[in-house]
Write a protein that holds these residues in place. Structure first.
Motif, short mmCIF file in Angstrom:
data_model
loop_
_atom_site.label_atom_id
_atom_site.label_comp_id
_atom_site.label_asym_id
_atom_site.label_seq_id
_atom_site.Cartn_x
_atom_site.Cartn_y
_atom_site.Cartn_z
N VAL A 131 0.85 -1.18 0.00
CA VAL A 131 0.00 0.00 0.00
C VAL A 131 0.89 1.23 0.00
O VAL A 131 2.02 1.21 0.49
CB VAL A 131 -0.96 0.04 1.21
CG1 VAL A 131 -1.90 -1.15 1.20
CG2 VAL A 131 -0.18 0.10 2.52
N VAL A 132 0.39 2.32 -0.58
CA VAL A 132 1.09 3.60 -0.56
C VAL A 132 0.44 4.44 0.52
O VAL A 132 -0.78 4.64 0.53
CB VAL A 132 1.01 4.30 -1.93
CG1 VAL A 132 1.60 5.70 -1.85
CG2 VAL A 132 1.74 3.48 -2.98
N LYS A 133 1.26 4.95 1.44
CA LYS A 133 0.74 5.71 2.58
C LYS A 133 1.20 7.16 2.50
O LYS A 133 2.34 7.44 2.14
CB LYS A 133 1.25 5.10 3.89
CG LYS A 133 0.81 3.66 4.10
CD LYS A 133 1.36 3.10 5.41
CE LYS A 133 0.93 1.67 5.62
NZ LYS A 133 1.45 1.10 6.88
N ASP A 134 0.31 8.06 2.89
CA ASP A 134 0.67 9.46 3.01
C ASP A 134 1.55 9.63 4.23
O ASP A 134 1.19 9.20 5.33
CB ASP A 134 -0.60 10.31 3.14
CG ASP A 134 -0.30 11.80 3.03
OD1 ASP A 134 0.57 12.28 3.78
OD2 ASP A 134 -0.96 12.47 2.22
N CYS A 135 2.72 10.26 4.06
CA CYS A 135 3.66 10.35 5.18
C CYS A 135 3.16 11.30 6.27
O CYS A 135 3.65 11.26 7.39
CB CYS A 135 5.03 10.80 4.70
SG CYS A 135 5.09 12.47 4.04
N HIS A 136 2.18 12.15 5.96
CA HIS A 136 1.65 13.07 6.96
C HIS A 136 0.34 12.57 7.58
O HIS A 136 -0.03 12.98 8.67
CB HIS A 136 1.43 14.45 6.35
CG HIS A 136 2.69 15.09 5.86
ND1 HIS A 136 3.73 15.41 6.70
CD2 HIS A 136 3.09 15.44 4.62
CE1 HIS A 136 4.71 15.95 6.01
NE2 HIS A 136 4.36 15.96 4.74
N ASP A 137 -0.36 11.71 6.87
CA ASP A 137 -1.65 11.21 7.35
C ASP A 137 -1.64 9.69 7.24
O ASP A 137 -1.92 9.13 6.19
CB ASP A 137 -2.80 11.80 6.51
CG ASP A 137 -4.17 11.30 6.95
OD1 ASP A 137 -4.24 10.56 7.95
OD2 ASP A 137 -5.16 11.66 6.30
N THR A 138 -1.29 9.03 8.34
CA THR A 138 -1.12 7.57 8.29
C THR A 138 -2.43 6.83 8.05
O THR A 138 -2.43 5.64 7.79
CB THR A 138 -0.49 7.07 9.60
OG1 THR A 138 -1.30 7.51 10.71
CG2 THR A 138 0.92 7.60 9.77
N LYS A 139 -3.54 7.54 8.12
CA LYS A 139 -4.83 6.88 7.88
C LYS A 139 -5.12 6.74 6.39
O LYS A 139 -5.94 5.92 5.99
CB LYS A 139 -5.95 7.68 8.55
CG LYS A 139 -5.87 7.72 10.07
CD LYS A 139 -6.99 8.55 10.66
CE LYS A 139 -6.86 8.62 12.19
NZ LYS A 139 -7.92 9.48 12.79
N GLU A 140 -4.47 7.58 5.58
CA GLU A 140 -4.73 7.54 4.15
C GLU A 140 -3.81 6.53 3.47
O GLU A 140 -2.59 6.64 3.54
CB GLU A 140 -4.51 8.92 3.53
CG GLU A 140 -4.87 8.95 2.04
CD GLU A 140 -4.71 10.32 1.43
OE1 GLU A 140 -4.70 10.41 0.19
OE2 GLU A 140 -4.60 11.31 2.19
N ASN A 166 11.52 1.62 1.50
CA ASN A 166 10.62 0.50 1.78
C ASN A 166 9.58 0.33 0.68
O ASN A 166 9.33 1.26 -0.10
CB ASN A 166 9.95 0.72 3.13
CG ASN A 166 10.88 0.42 4.29
OD1 ASN A 166 11.20 -0.72 4.57
ND2 ASN A 166 11.34 1.48 4.95
N PRO A 167 8.94 -0.85 0.59
CA PRO A 167 7.96 -1.08 -0.46
C PRO A 167 6.88 0.00 -0.50
O PRO A 167 6.32 0.38 0.52
CB PRO A 167 7.36 -2.44 -0.08
CG PRO A 167 8.46 -3.14 0.65
CD PRO A 167 9.14 -2.05 1.43
N GLY A 168 6.64 0.51 -1.72
CA GLY A 168 5.60 1.51 -1.90
C GLY A 168 6.04 2.93 -1.59
O GLY A 168 5.20 3.82 -1.45
N THR A 169 7.34 3.18 -1.53
CA THR A 169 7.84 4.53 -1.28
C THR A 169 7.70 5.39 -2.54
O THR A 169 8.05 4.95 -3.63
CB THR A 169 9.31 4.50 -0.84
OG1 THR A 169 9.41 3.86 0.43
CG2 THR A 169 9.89 5.90 -0.73
N VAL A 170 7.21 6.60 -2.37
CA VAL A 170 7.09 7.55 -3.47
C VAL A 170 7.79 8.83 -3.04
O VAL A 170 7.44 9.43 -2.02
CB VAL A 170 5.62 7.85 -3.82
CG1 VAL A 170 5.54 8.88 -4.95
CG2 VAL A 170 4.89 6.57 -4.21
#
Length: 203
Positions: A131-140, A166-170
């Protein structure tokens, strides 16, 4: 050209696109082996290994011990360095992976550079889908549907030595990653990633 909602959706199709380019041919490129297409003025060290399908752009340098192990497309003027390994990835023009790098299931933007020993980790330790996660909003989170997805680097990204993406880093364009970093999620463009809790704007 297919339409994708997210750029990482091209990752499972890189090998397919490489084969298409090899089959159709590119002006100024020659078929070095049954599935390896090489541009003009490519320098390949005798101890480098290239397994197709692979398309290597003009003026690219492949240094001793480099290992290209299939489904790789590089742009022009790239550097694939000593003991670096590439697998199922796209490198745009002038990308440098010059020393002891692993790049798998990833896309590296124009003139991005990976410092010595930095790698893309492309599979989660629990083997679940990335999954790709927003670094400021861990819920997204954005479900990618991919088991293997390393990183996506924007143009002019600098990754410090011995960092792990890590996997999914943008990583957004013009951003810098400090050496010895463990990067997860999305790093905004024009940022400096010092650590997970200290990401600052460059300007």
């Amino acid at each position: 050209v297919e339409d994708f909602e997210y750029p990482w959706e091209i990752i499972p199709k890189i090998g397919e696109y490489a084969k298409k380019l090899i089959k159709e041919g590119i002006s100024g490129y020659r078929l070095m082996a049954s599935a390896v297409l090489i541009g003009e003025n490519v320098s390949i060290a005798p101890t480098a290994t290239i397994i197709g399908p692979a398309v290597i752009g003009k003026n690219t340098e492949i240094r001793p011990g480099a290992f290209i192990r299939g489904s790789v497309i590089t742009g022009k003027n790239c550097v694939i360095g000593n003991s670096s390994e590439l697998k199922n990835c796209i490198l745009l023009d002038k990308v440098q992976v010059p020393h002891y790098n692993y790049v798998g299931d990833s896309i590296l933007g124009y003139k991005s550079h990976m410092g010595a020993g930095s790698i893309t980790s492309n599979v989660k330790s629990d083997k679940t889908l990335v999954v790709v996660k927003d670094c400021h909003d861990t819920k997204e989170e954005i479900e990618t549907g991919l088991k293997k997805f390393g990183a996506m680097l924007g143009d002019y990204v600098e990754v410090g030595c011995n960092s792990v993406l890590n996997p999914g880093t943008v990583v957004g364009k013009n951003s810098n990653i400090y050496p010895l970093s463990r990067v997860r999620g999305v790093v905004p463009e024009n940022s400096i990633f010092k650590n997970e809790d200290n990401v600052v704007k460059k300007y």
